[in-house]
Design an enzyme around this catalytic site. Structure first.
Site, short mmCIF file in Angstrom:
data_model
loop_
_atom_site.label_atom_id
_atom_site.label_comp_id
_atom_site.label_asym_id
_atom_site.label_seq_id
_atom_site.Cartn_x
_atom_site.Cartn_y
_atom_site.Cartn_z
N ASP A 7 0.85 -1.19 0.00
CA ASP A 7 0.00 0.00 0.00
C ASP A 7 0.88 1.24 0.00
O ASP A 7 1.86 1.31 0.75
CB ASP A 7 -0.91 0.02 1.23
CG ASP A 7 -1.98 -1.06 1.19
OD1 ASP A 7 -2.04 -1.80 0.18
OD2 ASP A 7 -2.76 -1.16 2.16
N ASP A 130 -15.35 -3.60 0.39
CA ASP A 130 -14.80 -3.38 1.72
C ASP A 130 -15.96 -3.12 2.67
O ASP A 130 -16.74 -2.18 2.47
CB ASP A 130 -13.84 -2.19 1.70
CG ASP A 130 -12.76 -2.36 0.64
OD1 ASP A 130 -12.26 -3.49 0.49
OD2 ASP A 130 -12.43 -1.39 -0.06
#
Length: 246
Positions: A7, A130
């Site tokens: 990330d 998510d």
């Protein structure tokens, strides 16, 4: 398959705690160091998320993606701020064998996302769903780098895409992400049983090799590993051996 996650914020490798940008953990080395480390340890695919782009599509880290594209990565899946056909074409031009991860655009631009399933190979598209659970245990979708709650439920999204070629879904329990609390095995067991035709990727909370065994037994096809790899809880090689042994 075990898929290590990198990330990125402002060119740095980070992990967020439960998706919160103010609870950010930075790591020592540059992204390419960790990518090379993953490949040396036997990773067959790398998961890359541009968190700057996820938070604000106008701030995508294009130059960094261009740099990453120069490396001979066997397979790569990329997400963060992909909101248009132009964004998709840019990634496929840089990395022809990439899979793109679509998140917020699923909710905000549903009709165009449907068109993209027809325009591109559906196997090159991963839907990132998510979730956080509400008091009724419904799986509520969050968007914009998990900053905003949508009004959509997980199952509603799946049903909308099943008949147009959906094959790959990355499902993250936000409450577990970056926490080392262990993955939500009940969640993955449930969705795999409900949608056996989908190749599910699990993400969030993984900290031990036993977590990997538990997830494989749930039926998921891939596991995304971020913080556990970065903080040397185990190596990608050990994770791969664990997955194959089971």
């Amino acid at each position: 398959m075990i898929i290590p996650a990198i990330d990125l914020i402002k060119g740095e490798v980070v992990r967020l705690h439960q998706g919160k940008f103010n609870l950010k953990r930075k790591y020592l080395y540059e992204p390419l160091f960790y990518i090379q480390k993953c490949l040396k340890e036997g990773a067959k695919k790398i998961h890359i998320v541009d968190l700057d782009g996820a938070k604000n599509p106008n701030k995508k880290q294009i130059n960094l993606l261009k740099e990453i594209s120069k490396y001979q990565i066997p397979s790569i899946q990329i997400g963060g701020g992909i909101r248009s056909q132009k964004d998709i074409d840019l990634i496929f031009d840089l990395i022809p064998n990439a899979q793109i991860i679509l998140g917020s655009s699923i909710i905000k631009d549903f009709k165009n996302v449907q068109k993209w399933f027809n325009l591109y190979n559906p196997h090159s598209i991963i839907l990132a769903l998510d979730i956080k659970f509400n008091k009724n245990y419904e799986k509520i979708i969050f968007i914009n780098g998990w900053q905003n709650k949508s009004n959509m439920i997980f199952e509603d999204i799946i049903e909308k895409f099943l008949n147009i070629g959906l094959k790959y879904v990355l499902c993250t329990d936000i409450s577990r992400d970056g926490t080392f609390l262990g993955p939500n095995i009940n969640l993955y067991t449930e969705i795999v049983k409900k949608y056996p035709e989908i190749f599910f990727q699990a993400s969030g909370g993984i900290s031990t090799l036993q977590d990997i065994l538990n997830l494989k037994n749930s039926g998921v096809k891939n596991i995304i590993i971020g913080r556990a790899f970065l903080e040397k809880k185990f190596t990608i090689k050990e994770a791969n051996l664990c997955w194959q042994k089971e």
